[in-house]
Enzyme design. Structure first.
Site, PDB file in Angstrom:
ATOM      1  N   HIS A 268     -20.280  55.466 -35.249  1.00  0.00           N
ATOM      2  CA  HIS A 268     -18.904  55.858 -34.943  1.00  0.00           C
ATOM      3  C   HIS A 268     -18.563  57.166 -35.638  1.00  0.00           C
ATOM      4  CE1 HIS A 268     -17.186  52.135 -33.041  1.00  0.00           C
ATOM      5  NE2 HIS A 268     -18.379  51.727 -33.433  1.00  0.00           N
TER       6      HIS A 268
ATOM      7  N   ASP B   1     -10.444  56.510 -33.243  1.00  0.00           N
ATOM      8  CA  ASP B   1     -11.650  55.803 -32.828  1.00  0.00           C
ATOM      9  C   ASP B   1     -11.211  54.630 -31.954  1.00  0.00           C
ATOM     10  OD1 ASP B   1     -14.735  55.368 -33.680  1.00  0.00           O
ATOM     11  OD2 ASP B   1     -13.763  53.445 -33.343  1.00  0.00           O
TER      12      ASP B   1
HETATM   13 BR1  BUP Z   1     -30.867  55.878 -39.575  1.00  0.00          BR
HETATM   14  C1  BUP Z   1     -30.348  57.611 -39.180  1.00  0.00           C
HETATM   15  N1  BUP Z   1     -30.472  59.930 -39.592  1.00  0.00           N
HETATM   16  O1  BUP Z   1     -31.681  58.548 -40.865  1.00  0.00           O
HETATM   17  P1  BUP Z   1     -26.633  55.377 -32.895  1.00  0.00           P
HETATM   18  C2  BUP Z   1     -29.470  57.840 -38.180  1.00  0.00           C
HETATM   19  N2  BUP Z   1     -29.083  59.113 -37.883  1.00  0.00           N
HETATM   20  O2  BUP Z   1     -29.301  61.328 -38.298  1.00  0.00           O
HETATM   21  P2  BUP Z   1     -26.476  53.002 -34.699  1.00  0.00           P
HETATM   22  C3  BUP Z   1     -29.609  60.176 -38.573  1.00  0.00           C
HETATM   23  O3  BUP Z   1     -27.124  58.263 -36.866  1.00  0.00           O
HETATM   24  P3  BUP Z   1     -24.143  52.281 -35.944  1.00  0.00           P
HETATM   25  C4  BUP Z   1     -30.878  58.696 -39.938  1.00  0.00           C
HETATM   26  O4  BUP Z   1     -29.100  60.630 -35.166  1.00  0.00           O
HETATM   27  C5  BUP Z   1     -27.357  59.004 -34.666  1.00  0.00           C
HETATM   28  O5  BUP Z   1     -26.554  60.132 -34.496  1.00  0.00           O
HETATM   29  C6  BUP Z   1     -28.597  59.362 -35.466  1.00  0.00           C
HETATM   30  O6  BUP Z   1     -26.130  56.293 -34.071  1.00  0.00           O
HETATM   31  C7  BUP Z   1     -28.060  59.324 -36.855  1.00  0.00           C
HETATM   32  O7  BUP Z   1     -26.960  53.971 -33.497  1.00  0.00           O
HETATM   33  C8  BUP Z   1     -26.631  58.041 -35.571  1.00  0.00           C
HETATM   34  O8  BUP Z   1     -27.881  55.883 -32.342  1.00  0.00           O
HETATM   35  C9  BUP Z   1     -26.885  56.610 -35.178  1.00  0.00           C
HETATM   36  O9  BUP Z   1     -25.501  55.307 -31.928  1.00  0.00           O
HETATM   37  O10 BUP Z   1     -24.936  53.029 -34.780  1.00  0.00           O
HETATM   38  O11 BUP Z   1     -27.007  53.476 -35.955  1.00  0.00           O
HETATM   39  O12 BUP Z   1     -26.921  51.649 -34.280  1.00  0.00           O
HETATM   40  O13 BUP Z   1     -24.328  53.014 -37.209  1.00  0.00           O
HETATM   41  O14 BUP Z   1     -22.711  52.224 -35.512  1.00  0.00           O
HETATM   42  O15 BUP Z   1     -24.766  50.938 -35.998  1.00  0.00           O
END
Ligand code: BUP
Length: 467
Positions: A18, A117
């Site tokens: 988020h 959000d």
């Molecule tokens: Br882990 C990690 N670096 O090491 P999603 C994640 N990310 O840049 P999620 C990093 O976090 P929620 C790391 O590039 C993406 O922008 C990744 O969001 C970044 O999944 C974000 O892909 C992750 O929508 O969402 O993590 O399941 O945190 O809400 O559970």
């Protein structure tokens, strides 16, 4: 009033999935000198990654004001076993009335618009109406998921007989989504997440506009159906503004040299498109047994790989050793061709690296959009939440392969190392998917370039703030 300098207050929620896209929108707006920006900071943050990224934003944009919100005490024991981020959404919703004075008495000039959000939409939209302030909702998943959120109240109202959950949902003009592909909590109408989802779905129709990190070429049908009022008549304008650019792009601290041994430095030594990048997001709950099968599959594939390993849902208390999780000897056996890290990586940058050839992903929406922007093929293995719906978008776009029958959180079945090995090898050498992914990357670049669909959507949104 018209012509006045806009002051936009952003109200983020919890979880990197988020917060990151939210920070990207904030940065996009903060780059306009003639717009004032405030960000509500909810204290304490749930994870260390959240705290670090908020601090990074305020450091990069000294003009952005910070409005602290101290949560009311919240008794989590009411919801045993729930995800800490989901509980934070509930805690925030119960403290939402505290936002009223922050918005009304915020630093001069008066707050003229809110971007909230989506998890807080049903509380924030009514407050904005009372205070006569524009309210835009930032939606963090795909337009297809937005159509589900919008349609679910209609779907429930029109159902003669209610089962224990929401059932299969046939979204007009978009697609039919079987219940087993919906976020797991929606199978239980009494689940706190389900209640939040339905409340937000009922209220979002009253927003002044909705921002989505997608682009027209990626989800043409869902965006058209939302905009034409096919999903819900009179739905607010939907601004598809993705792929959003990194919030630290073109700031001083964006370009640092890479320390030796870092993932980027390591990638620099690997041949073009030879590496499988493996990451399941921030709060994935992949079981230990499943992680070991993934390790076995990667090892047997013979491919190079870079694996971002998370073993707990909140990063703060994660001090398990990689060897404890993956078994002793694993790191030794894959030395030189496999890198496993538990540190935070700049995923957006990794996906653009020429050495990476495939992304094995949980298909969190941000990850999907980052892959699309990078022209990177996906091997989508959804684990929970909106991820199967996201994977449907990947599959219909053809820029990745969705493992529709691989396991999902809460299912016992282990996907074996052998299955993983076979699929990784197959998709690594799938020329058709690679071509489609490159094409998607070109479409993404076109969308955000001057005159593109997302570029114009962003201009339109900024125009509304000035109205
Ligand atoms: Br882990 C990690 N670096 O090491 P999603 C994640 N990310 O840049 P999620 C990093 O976090 P929620 C790391 O590039 C993406 O922008 C990744 O969001 C970044 O999944 C974000 O892909 C992750 O929508 O969402 O993590 O399941 O945190 O809400 O559970």
């Amino acid at each position: 009033g018209s012509g006045a300098r806009p002051h936009v207050m952003f109200i983020p929620s919890a979880g990197m999935g988020h917060l990151l896209p939210f920070l990207r929108v904030i940065a996009a707006l903060a780059r306009h000198d003639d717009v004032d920006v405030s960000v509500v900071t909810v204290l304490p943050t749930v994870s260390a990654a959240e705290a670090d990224h908020l601090a990074g934003l305020f450091a990069a944009f000294p003009r952005v004001r910070r409005a602290d919100l101290h949560l009311l005490p919240f008794d989590a024991s009411e919801f045993p076993g729930h995800d800490p981020f989901l509980l934070r959404w509930e805690a925030l919703r119960r403290s939402a009335h505290l936002l009223r004075p922050l918005i009304a008495c915020g630093a001069a000039p008066r707050v003229s618009a809110i971007v909230t959000d989506v998890t807080l939409a049903s509380h924030v939209i009514p407050i904005s109406k009372e205070l006569n302030v524009q309210c835009h909702v930032h939606f963090i998943s795909c337009a297809t998921m937005l159509s589900l959120l919008a349609y679910i109240p209609v779907h429930l109202d029109s159902k003669a007989e209610l089962g224990p959950g929401v059932g299969d949902v046939d979204i007009p003009g978009v697609r039919r989504i079987p219940e087993s592909y919906l976020p797991q909590p929606l199978r239980d109408l009494n689940n706190v997440f389900t209640k939040q989802f339905i409340d937000n779905g009922r209220e979002i129709i009253n927003a002044d506009g909705i921002l989505v990190n997608t682009f027209d070429a990626l989800e043409p049908a869902a965006l058209a159906a939302l905009r034409d009022g096919k999903v819900v008549p009179g739905f607010p304008p939907v601004n598809a503004i993705g792929p959003l650019d990194s919030h630290t792009a073109s700031t001083a601290n964006a370009k640092q040299s890479e320390p030796a041994g870092s993932p980027v430095a390591w990638l620099g030594e690997q041949p073009a498109r030879s590496v499988v990048y493996v990451a399941f997001g921030n709060r994935s709950a992949v079981s230990r047994d499943q992680l070991r099968q993934i390790a076995a599959g990667l090892e047997a594939s013979g491919c190079r790989f870079l694996w971002v390993l998370k073993t707990t849902t909140v990063d703060k208390d994660d001090n398990t050793e990689v060897e404890d999780v993956l078994g002793c000897g694993f790191l030794e056996r894959v030395r030189g061709r496999g890198l496993v890290t538990k540190a935070w990586v700049d995923q957006e940058a990794l996906l653009k690296h020429p050495a990476v050839g495939l992304f094995l992903s949980h298909s969190g929406w941000n990850s999907v959009v980052e892959a699309a922007a990078a022209g990177m093929p996906l091997l989508a293995w959804p684990r929970g939440g909106d991820q199967r719906v996201n994977a449907m978008v990947v599959a219909s776009g053809g820029f990745g392969v969705w493992m529709e029958h691989w396991s999902w959180d809460g299912e016992d079945r282990l996907v074996t190392g052998e299955e993983i090995r076979e699929k990784v090898k197959e998709v690594m050498s799938d020329a058709a998917v690679r071509v489609r992914a490159m094409k998607t990357g070109e479409e993404a670049a076109k969308a955000v370039a001057e005159g593109g669909t997302s570029y114009r959507s962003m201009q339109e949104f900024i125009g509304k703030l000035r109205a």
